[in-house]
Design a protein around this motif. Structure first.
Motif: not given
Length: 210
Positions: A28-31, A65-67, A114-115, A152-153
């Motif tokens: 995954x590319x996650x933040x 995280x934010x995916x 989610x947010x 979203x988070x």
């Protein structure tokens, strides 16, 4: 993503056939936001309001995280390809300054709470960069984690079937807003079933650095 579903559904049961065994993972590319004080605060507030309600698996604080994007399977991607992905994204984001988004609006999906990260368009350079890099490094197109791209988070996943009303009543549709500044993006290998949270960071790319 539905704003107000009437029923919650057991995410893990629905995804049972998609779960990977230990030793296989998705890239995954996650933040990653577990170290961000503002993200932690708002997730803690949301989870505090949900505490004690049955049928919810709260996201551990260290895994907030934010995916952004799904790059593929770990067993189909070499270490060299991971390095090339990171290098390509670094090149794409070298002139992109850190991005500030607002968390506060609560969205409900039958499988998750989610947010929303707003405005979504601020994150578009990240999405385009990781899509390009994934294709350039692996020769494959990755996929969005959801059919509709709504950054979203996640606060909690639904682990049971049941009415959504008690959850919506406890949390509502809006929390006091927090601003979160995104300074980097990570390639993460999520090994095995999602429920075990066996994550390993393979690369980090910082925004605005050549």
């Amino acid at each position: 993503m539905s704003s107000l579903p009437t029923r919650m559904e057991n995410r893990w049961e629905k995804r049972r056939t998609l779960m990977l065994p230990p030793g296989q993972g998705r890239l995954y590319w996650h933040v990653l936001l577990g170290d961000d004080a503002q993200a932690r605060d708002i997730v803690q507030e949301a989870q505090g309001r949900l505490a004690g309600l049955p049928g919810l698996d709260l996201v551990p604080q260290e895994f907030i995280h934010l995916t952004m994007f799904v790059a593929g399977y770990s067993h189909e991607t070499t270490d060299h390809q991971v390095n090339v992905m990171a290098e390509e994204v670094a090149g794409q984001l070298a002139r992109v300054e850190p991005i500030t988004v607002t968390l506060g609006r609560v969205l409900y999906h039958p499988e998750a709470i989610v947010l929303e990260a707003r405005p979504a368009e601020r994150l578009r350079p990240l999405l385009e960069a990781v899509k390009f890099a994934t294709r350039a490094a692996t020769g494959r197109d990755g996929v969005l984690a959801h059919d509709v791209w709504i950054p979203h988070v996640t606060v909690a996943y639904s682990s049971a079937d049941g009415p959504a009303a008690p959850i919506i009543e406890a949390l509502g549709e809006q929390l006091p807003e927090r601003e979160v500044t995104i300074r980097s993006i990570h390639i993460v290998n999520q090994d095995g079933p999602e429920t075990v949270w066996d994550w390993r960071t393979l690369a980090e790319v910082r925004l605005g650095e050549s």
